[in-house]
Scaffold this motif. Structure first.
Motif, PDB file in Angstrom:
ATOM      1  N   ASN A   1      60.729  95.325   9.339  1.00  0.00           N
ATOM      2  CA  ASN A   1      60.098  94.861   8.156  1.00  0.00           C
ATOM      3  C   ASN A   1      58.688  95.445   7.794  1.00  0.00           C
ATOM      4  N   TYR A   2      58.830  95.923   6.444  1.00  0.00           N
ATOM      5  CA  TYR A   2      57.697  96.769   6.008  1.00  0.00           C
ATOM      6  C   TYR A   2      57.178  96.323   4.460  1.00  0.00           C
ATOM      7  N   THR A   3      55.994  96.746   4.109  1.00  0.00           N
ATOM      8  CA  THR A   3      55.270  96.406   3.016  1.00  0.00           C
ATOM      9  C   THR A   3      55.485  97.359   1.870  1.00  0.00           C
ATOM     10  N   TYR A   4      55.884  97.114   0.853  1.00  0.00           N
ATOM     11  CA  TYR A   4      56.200  98.249  -0.314  1.00  0.00           C
ATOM     12  C   TYR A   4      55.349  97.694  -1.455  1.00  0.00           C
ATOM     13  N   MET A   5      54.646  98.824  -2.085  1.00  0.00           N
ATOM     14  CA  MET A   5      54.099  98.451  -3.368  1.00  0.00           C
ATOM     15  C   MET A   5      55.167  98.781  -4.405  1.00  0.00           C
ATOM     16  N   ASN A   6      55.268  97.780  -5.240  1.00  0.00           N
ATOM     17  CA  ASN A   6      56.611  97.805  -6.285  1.00  0.00           C
ATOM     18  C   ASN A   6      55.543  98.053  -7.529  1.00  0.00           C
ATOM     19  N   THR A   7      55.589  99.431  -8.109  1.00  0.00           N
ATOM     20  CA  THR A   7      54.844  99.698  -9.466  1.00  0.00           C
ATOM     21  C   THR A   7      55.665  99.871 -10.560  1.00  0.00           C
ATOM     22  N   MET A   8      56.846  99.179 -10.311  1.00  0.00           N
ATOM     23  CA  MET A   8      57.752  99.102 -11.814  1.00  0.00           C
ATOM     24  C   MET A   8      57.271  97.785 -12.514  1.00  0.00           C
ATOM     25  N   ALA A   9      56.874  97.948 -13.754  1.00  0.00           N
ATOM     26  CA  ALA A   9      56.302  96.784 -14.512  1.00  0.00           C
ATOM     27  C   ALA A   9      57.616  96.056 -15.123  1.00  0.00           C
ATOM     28  N   THR A  10      57.494  94.687 -15.161  1.00  0.00           N
ATOM     29  CA  THR A  10      58.605  93.653 -15.753  1.00  0.00           C
ATOM     30  C   THR A  10      58.046  92.892 -16.663  1.00  0.00           C
ATOM     31  N   LEU A  11      58.717  92.138 -17.373  1.00  0.00           N
ATOM     32  CA  LEU A  11      58.277  90.999 -18.201  1.00  0.00           C
ATOM     33  C   LEU A  11      57.303  90.101 -17.554  1.00  0.00           C
ATOM     34  N   GLU A  12      57.784  89.612 -16.300  1.00  0.00           N
ATOM     35  CA  GLU A  12      56.965  88.859 -15.652  1.00  0.00           C
ATOM     36  C   GLU A  12      55.853  89.193 -14.817  1.00  0.00           C
ATOM     37  N   GLN A  13      55.894  90.258 -14.211  1.00  0.00           N
ATOM     38  CA  GLN A  13      54.587  90.900 -13.660  1.00  0.00           C
ATOM     39  C   GLN A  13      54.538  92.419 -13.970  1.00  0.00           C
ATOM     40  N   LYS A  14      53.259  92.726 -14.672  1.00  0.00           N
ATOM     41  CA  LYS A  14      52.626  93.797 -15.191  1.00  0.00           C
ATOM     42  C   LYS A  14      52.079  94.666 -14.431  1.00  0.00           C
ATOM     43  N   GLU A  15      51.480  94.132 -13.178  1.00  0.00           N
ATOM     44  CA  GLU A  15      50.692  94.710 -12.105  1.00  0.00           C
ATOM     45  C   GLU A  15      51.498  95.081 -10.982  1.00  0.00           C
ATOM     46  N   PRO A  16      51.272  96.172 -10.409  1.00  0.00           N
ATOM     47  CA  PRO A  16      51.892  96.396  -9.164  1.00  0.00           C
ATOM     48  C   PRO A  16      51.813  95.367  -8.174  1.00  0.00           C
ATOM     49  N   GLN A  17      52.666  94.983  -7.641  1.00  0.00           N
ATOM     50  CA  GLN A  17      53.108  93.929  -6.519  1.00  0.00           C
ATOM     51  C   GLN A  17      53.399  94.425  -5.222  1.00  0.00           C
ATOM     52  N   LYS A  18      52.859  93.935  -4.073  1.00  0.00           N
ATOM     53  CA  LYS A  18      53.171  94.170  -2.743  1.00  0.00           C
ATOM     54  C   LYS A  18      54.140  93.214  -2.262  1.00  0.00           C
ATOM     55  N   VAL A  19      55.276  93.755  -1.785  1.00  0.00           N
ATOM     56  CA  VAL A  19      56.321  92.898  -1.167  1.00  0.00           C
ATOM     57  C   VAL A  19      56.857  93.234   0.082  1.00  0.00           C
ATOM     58  N   ASN A  20      57.162  92.485   0.760  1.00  0.00           N
ATOM     59  CA  ASN A  20      57.778  92.393   2.204  1.00  0.00           C
ATOM     60  C   ASN A  20      59.383  92.706   2.164  1.00  0.00           C
ATOM     61  N   LEU A  21      59.824  94.106   2.568  1.00  0.00           N
ATOM     62  CA  LEU A  21      61.102  94.393   2.637  1.00  0.00           C
ATOM     63  C   LEU A  21      61.759  94.387   4.160  1.00  0.00           C
ATOM     64  N   LYS A  22      63.064  94.178   4.224  1.00  0.00           N
ATOM     65  CA  LYS A  22      63.499  94.269   5.645  1.00  0.00           C
ATOM     66  C   LYS A  22      64.807  95.101   5.396  1.00  0.00           C
ATOM     67  N   VAL A  23      64.977  95.905   6.470  1.00  0.00           N
ATOM     68  CA  VAL A  23      66.343  96.919   6.517  1.00  0.00           C
ATOM     69  C   VAL A  23      66.753  96.873   7.911  1.00  0.00           C
ATOM     70  N   LYS A  24      67.967  96.891   8.250  1.00  0.00           N
ATOM     71  CA  LYS A  24      68.353  96.907   9.593  1.00  0.00           C
ATOM     72  C   LYS A  24      68.645  98.293  10.099  1.00  0.00           C
ATOM     73  N   VAL A  25      68.063  98.731  11.281  1.00  0.00           N
ATOM     74  CA  VAL A  25      68.076  99.941  11.816  1.00  0.00           C
ATOM     75  C   VAL A  25      68.894 100.037  13.040  1.00  0.00           C
ATOM     76  N   PHE A  26      69.770 100.948  12.966  1.00  0.00           N
ATOM     77  CA  PHE A  26      70.518 101.000  14.341  1.00  0.00           C
ATOM     78  C   PHE A  26      70.544 102.402  14.918  1.00  0.00           C
ATOM     79  N   MET A  27      70.380 102.550  16.082  1.00  0.00           N
ATOM     80  CA  MET A  27      69.895 103.958  17.042  1.00  0.00           C
ATOM     81  C   MET A  27      71.097 104.110  18.089  1.00  0.00           C
ATOM     82  N   THR A  28      71.456 105.235  17.978  1.00  0.00           N
ATOM     83  CA  THR A  28      72.225 105.756  19.124  1.00  0.00           C
ATOM     84  C   THR A  28      71.189 106.540  19.958  1.00  0.00           C
ATOM     85  N   VAL A  29      70.930 106.090  21.083  1.00  0.00           N
ATOM     86  CA  VAL A  29      69.807 106.445  22.007  1.00  0.00           C
ATOM     87  C   VAL A  29      70.422 107.610  22.813  1.00  0.00           C
TER      88      VAL A  29
END
Length: 492
Positions: A458-486
């Motif tokens: 789980n990491y924080t990402y600064m979304n700088t893409m402007a949309t009709l609802e959100q004009k300013e950069p918005q900080k969002v929490n994103l998740k990604v599954k990571v698998f490691m072959t140790v």
């Protein structure tokens, strides 16, 4: 940076939104829908055609007419490398009985030393092109089949249009749609109809062309093939025959230079929001991209550093390195993988949200004249057999933003971070090394001894893409599954 991915190609894999596992160098990140995309869940579009040897740029229509081949460059029929033009000077007798030197050109391969003189091709007086083209003996048959099926497809299309029940239209509508004025003009002039109509008979039916029919009867092999000694140096290989499918030469003396295949520059588009994630420049000589949303520019990179010897049921320390590629600070937290029920429930929520967004976009028709049709993906489970458990740190790790100057400045390492010394081993610029514990399970013996672990990052990402609802950069929490072959377990 790319060299590190080559050294660890399949050790750390990220889960794409479609369910496939790819290294971070093989996936993209869509900045509009904030999802990971791989090569299977993006639309591939051809931007331009070009020759890799002469860098000639061709439009799509012209490349189609030239059968996707370059007119000036040739491939070696023996080793399939690019042929080069060689010059030679010969003496030609003139009418004044005085020898005159003349420069001639021939094709030669710098890899296998094959030349156009080996098959009896005459030398040319021009440096580029001019080689005699070998005619395909089946050209007339292929053209007749193409015209037959083109006329048949046109007839089926017209029959479908006749069956459609349409309202009463004006004469101008039919003239614009079917070109009645052009048809009448060609009929009065005595010219054949367009669209293969010239191949039709008096009743308007396509000509009878006998299609190819498979036969079970095969010609018998000659008796000499069992008694004559074969000279392998004079017989072509399977690769050489398949390189020229229209001729398929049997002997080396029948090899002729083949025009070089054209390459393409392609752009890749997200299937969900239809935005480009990769778009190269139009110039064939340029290696830059107009849009390049690779994942290693937006997602924290996980790389394995060291790992102690692995034994079944025993704890082994694992050190991984995190790198923040963005220009904004990011907080990374590690969570255990969700269960199958939780994963299915989350996927159903995402599908329901996508349907609502699609319905909202379809209902709002006044925002744009062109509607973007989004594709709703079906949830796919990730099938990975985990052969080990991993003890994750309970606290998050703050990664500073990327600063290219900090790589050469030691003063940038004096920041006061309140890290747990049992978790964070060292820091430098936007990188941090973390310590984890891996416990191999008994399933590792059944999988060849390989220990595969996974976690949810789980990491924080600064979304700088402007949309009709959100004009300013918005900080969002994103998740990604990571698998490691140790690694693999050692002996008990």
């Amino acid at each position: 940076m790319i060299m590190a991915y080559i050294l660890q190609p399949d050790i750390v894999r990220y889960a794409c939104s479609c369910g496939s596992l790819k290294p971070i160098s093989r996936i993209y990140f869509c900045r509009h829908c904030l999802k990971i995309r791989c090569g299977y869940c993006v639309c591939h579009e051809v931007d331009s055609h070009y020759c890799a040897n002469c860098l000639e740029n061709l439009p799509s229509a012209e490349a189609r007419l030239k059968k996707q081949r370059c007119a000036n460059c040739f491939d070696c029929p023996s080793c399939l490398h690019t042929l080069s033009t060689r010059a030679n000077t010969i003496v030609v007798s003139s009418s004044e009985e005085k020898p005159v030197p003349r420069k001639v050109y021939y094709m030669a391969c710098g890899f296998c030393r094959w030349t156009s003189r080996d098959v009896g091709l005459p030398d040319q007086t021009v440096a580029s092109g001019g080689l005699p083209e070998k005619e395909n003996p089946s050209t007339a048959r292929i053209n007749s089949l193409l015209e037959y099926y083109r006329a048949l497809a046109l007839k089926e299309k017209q029959e479908k249009e006749r069956k459609k029940v349409v309202s009463r239209r004006s004469y101008l509508h039919f003239s614009d749609k079917f070109g009645l004025t052009a048809v009448m003009a060609r009929k009065r002039a005595g010219l054949p109809q367009l669209g293969g109509g010239g191949l039709k008979d008096d009743l308007g039916n396509p000509p009878d062309v006998a299609p190819s029919v498979a036969s079970e009867e095969v010609e018998q092999l000659p008796e000499e093939i069992f008694t004559t000694t074969i000279n392998l140096t004079s017989v072509t290989t399977l690769t050489q025959r398949l390189a020229q499918p229209e001729f398929q030469p049997k002997y080396v003396s029948e090899l002729y230079p083949a025009h070089k295949h054209l390459l393409i520059k392609r752009s890749q588009r997200c299937r969900s929001c239809e935005h480009n994630v990769s778009k190269p420049e139009y110039n064939p000589g340029s290696i830059k991209f107009k849009i390049q949303l690779s994942a290693y520019y937006h997602i924290p990179e996980v790389r394995m550093v060291t790992c102690e010897p692995l034994r079944i049921g025993e704890e082994s320390h694992l050190i991984i390195k995190l790198c923040n590629p963005t220009q904004h600070p990011s907080v990374v937290q590690f969570l255990p993988l969700p269960t199958a029920e939780e994963d299915l429930e989350e996927q159903q929520k995402e599908m329901e949200e996508k349907r609502k967004q699609s319905e909202r976009r379809d209902s709002d028709k006044d925002l744009s004249l062109t509607r973007q049709l989004s594709t709703i993906e079906d949830p796919r489970p990730i099938r990975v057999d985990l052969t080990g458990d991993i003890l994750l740190p309970s606290s998050g790790v703050l990664l500073p933003p990327r600063d290219d100057a900090a790589e050469y400045d030691d003063s940038g390492d004096t920041h006061n971070y309140q890290d747990d010394p049992k978790v964070v081993v060292w820091r430098k610029a936007n990188k941090a090394a973390l310590k984890m514990v891996v416990i191999p399970s008994n399933e590792a013996r059944e999988k060849g001894g390989e220990v595969v672990v996974g976690f949810l990052m789980n990491y924080t990402y600064m979304n700088t893409m402007a949309t009709l609802e959100q004009k300013e950069p918005q900080k969002v929490n994103l998740k990604v599954k990571v698998f490691m072959t140790v690694g693999k377990v050692v002996g008990d």
